[in-house]
Design an enzyme around this catalytic site. Structure first.
Site, PDB file in Angstrom:
ATOM      1  N   GLY A 255       0.838  -1.200   0.000  1.00 17.20           N
ATOM      2  CA  GLY A 255       0.000   0.000   0.000  1.00 17.20           C
ATOM      3  C   GLY A 255       0.866   1.240   0.000  1.00 17.20           C
ATOM      4  O   GLY A 255       1.977   1.229  -0.564  1.00 17.20           O
ATOM      5  N   GLY A 259       3.216   4.091   8.806  1.00 21.80           N
ATOM      6  CA  GLY A 259       3.462   5.388   9.447  1.00 21.80           C
ATOM      7  C   GLY A 259       3.258   5.217  10.937  1.00 21.80           C
ATOM      8  O   GLY A 259       3.485   4.144  11.483  1.00 21.80           O
ATOM      9  N   CYS A 262       5.607   4.777  15.826  1.00 16.23           N
ATOM     10  CA  CYS A 262       6.513   3.702  16.253  1.00 16.23           C
ATOM     11  C   CYS A 262       7.444   3.241  15.139  1.00 16.23           C
ATOM     12  O   CYS A 262       8.656   3.396  15.247  1.00 16.23           O
ATOM     13  CB  CYS A 262       5.707   2.535  16.792  1.00 16.23           C
ATOM     14  SG  CYS A 262       4.996   2.916  18.385  1.00 16.23           S
TER      15      CYS A 262
END
Ligand code: UDX
Length: 436
Positions: A255, A259, A262
């Site tokens: 995809g 984000g 972490c």
């Protein structure tokens, strides 16, 4: 047990509520007056399913309280969890100032021997630093430092803490191991595995887990690039790979990339740690590069389809870094929004939970109150975060109110056959496009 949690951010607040739910007496402490006021008024400062209810239940039951006063909170604690932030410095290294300050607070206010458990994600070697800070403070009491990394996913954090796949404790004294066994006894009694290691192994294992998961995602994004060129289907490739139990299906979704607060920061911190230890772990940087590339690819696709982006209206569905959270920190959706805005497009975003945060992060982004509103008059719709709500949108209505019936699916949310039947030109990620 009497437990104090320093830091009431995402990890800290969930830790407070769930440890209280396990039967412990917990005090959460934070230097942010406003945050403590919000929590005391019964509200969680962020959206996390089940957290507010659990927190309020434990507060009313008398097992959980919150304060800004470290003296009151730390004095009688048997275990103090450090849940403070470890934000990235410009070098990628984790900043450990808050960890040091929290350790100093413990040394200053402890009135008995205490176990200090690091829960924040920290580079291997941090516990030794914490130990040294505690020694330098010359307290009359004994401190036993251990590492107890969290494995919480935002949006599932309460569940992850109450039903963990495993608990990890790294320590070097029996006192620390014994205390942590008591903390988690209600879970281990139900069969949850407690893995005990030395401290640096526990610290390093946490980074190794997150970097590995990020690598799985970037690997699939690389495979998606190949699929796009070969006319293959990355979702089916993921099914084939995931049916091998050595690989496992989770985290193989191609995809616009990962984000959140972490993965990107942990990967950079792990890379920095490797360099400090004299090892060039280039794979980690390649994982980050593939992740950046995933956004570029979607932006290039939109440009290729729409030609000039000036005077084009692009609807952006999903602004949070993943579904079921309001968190937009390092969200690929917002990075994409910025890119499209920079190219001169008008971008109208919609998200079920993250509108306020998105506006704060990208003021030029226009916002809509529902998915169809965002798409009204749009030349292209981009799916950036795979919220379930989008699957319920009436495709016929959507097509009717868009100027061009074009959908770029950055999360492979939609069924290509359904998009074809609805008359869209559909551009998924790593799967054959349907152009009509
Ligand atoms: C992660 C870890 O999962 C957790 O164990 C750790 O303690 C904190 O970091 P979190 O950041 O909440 O948790 O999100 P996660 O569900 O792991 O997803 C991270 C990112 O990867 C999201 O942006 C998500 O959209 C993306 N992702 C995930 C993919 O792009 N593809 C996948 O197949 C899975």
């Amino acid at each position: 047990m009497r437990i104090t949690v320093i830091g009431t951010g995402h990890v800290g607040l969930v830790t407070c509520a769930t440890l209280a739910a396990l039967g412990h007496d917990v005090v959460g402490i934070d230097s942010d007056d406003e945050k403590i006021k919000t929590i005391r008024s019964g509200r969680s400062p962020f959206h996390e399913p089940g957290l507010e209810e659990l927190m309020n239940r434990e507060v009313s039951g008398g097992r959980l309280s919150f304060t800004t006063d470290p003296a009151e909170a730390i004095a009688e604690a048997e275990v103090v969890f450090l849940c403070v932030g470890t934000p990235p410095k410009t070098s990628g290294e984790a900043s450990l100032v808050a960890v040091e300050n929290a350790a100093r607070l413990v040394a200053k206010h402890a009135s008995r021997s205490v176990v200090v458990a690091e829960k924040s994600t920290v580079p291997a070697g941090t516990a030794q630093r914490v130990k040294r800070v505690l020694e330098l403070e010359r307290s009359a009491h004994e401190f036993h430092v251990c590492s107890n990394p969290e494995f919480l996913r935002e949006g599932h954090a309460v569940e992850d803490n109450l039903h963990p796949e495993r608990i990890l404790v790294g320590a070097e004294s029996d006192v620390a191991f014994e205390a942590m066994r008591r903390v988690y006894e209600p879970l281990t009694a139900k069969g949850v595995r407690l893995i005990e290691t030395d401290i640096q192994t526990a610290e390093l294992a946490k980074h190794a887990c997150n970097a590995f998961l990020a690598m799985k995602i970037s690997y699939m994004n690389g495979i998606a690039r190949l699929c796009e060129r070969a006319g293959a289907d990355v979702v089916q490739v993921a099914e084939v790979m995931g049916s091998d139990s050595r690989i496992a299906r989770e985290f193989l979704n191609a995809g616009i990339g990962y984000g959140g607060f972490c993965f990107p920061k942990d990967l950079a911190a792990f890379d920095a740690l490797a360099r400090q230890l004299g090892y060039d772990f280039g794979l980690l940087r390649e994982v980050a590069r593939l992740n950046d590339e995933a956004i570029e690819v979607v932006a290039a696709k939109v440009k290729e389809i729409l030609w000039n982006l000036e005077e084009k209206h692009i609807a952006l569905w999903g602004l949070s870094f993943k579904p079921n959270t309001s968190d937009t920190r390092l969200s690929p959706a917002l990075k994409l929004a910025r890119k499209l805005l920079d190219e001169g497009a008008r971008v109208v975003g919609y998200d079920p939970e993250a509108l306020a945060n998105a506006k704060n992060d990208v003021p030029d982004l226009e916002l809509a109150n529902d998915p169809l509103d965002a798409a009204r008059g749009a030349h292209c719709l981009v799916v950036a975060t795979e919220w379930d709500e989008f699957l319920g949108v009436d495709l016929a209505k959507l097509k009717e109110l868009m100027v061009y019936p074009v959908v770029v699916d950055g999360r492979n949310l939609f069924d290509p056959a359904a998009m074809k039947d609805a008359g869209f030109s559909y551009y998924p990620t790593g799967r054959p496009a349907i152009i009509q």
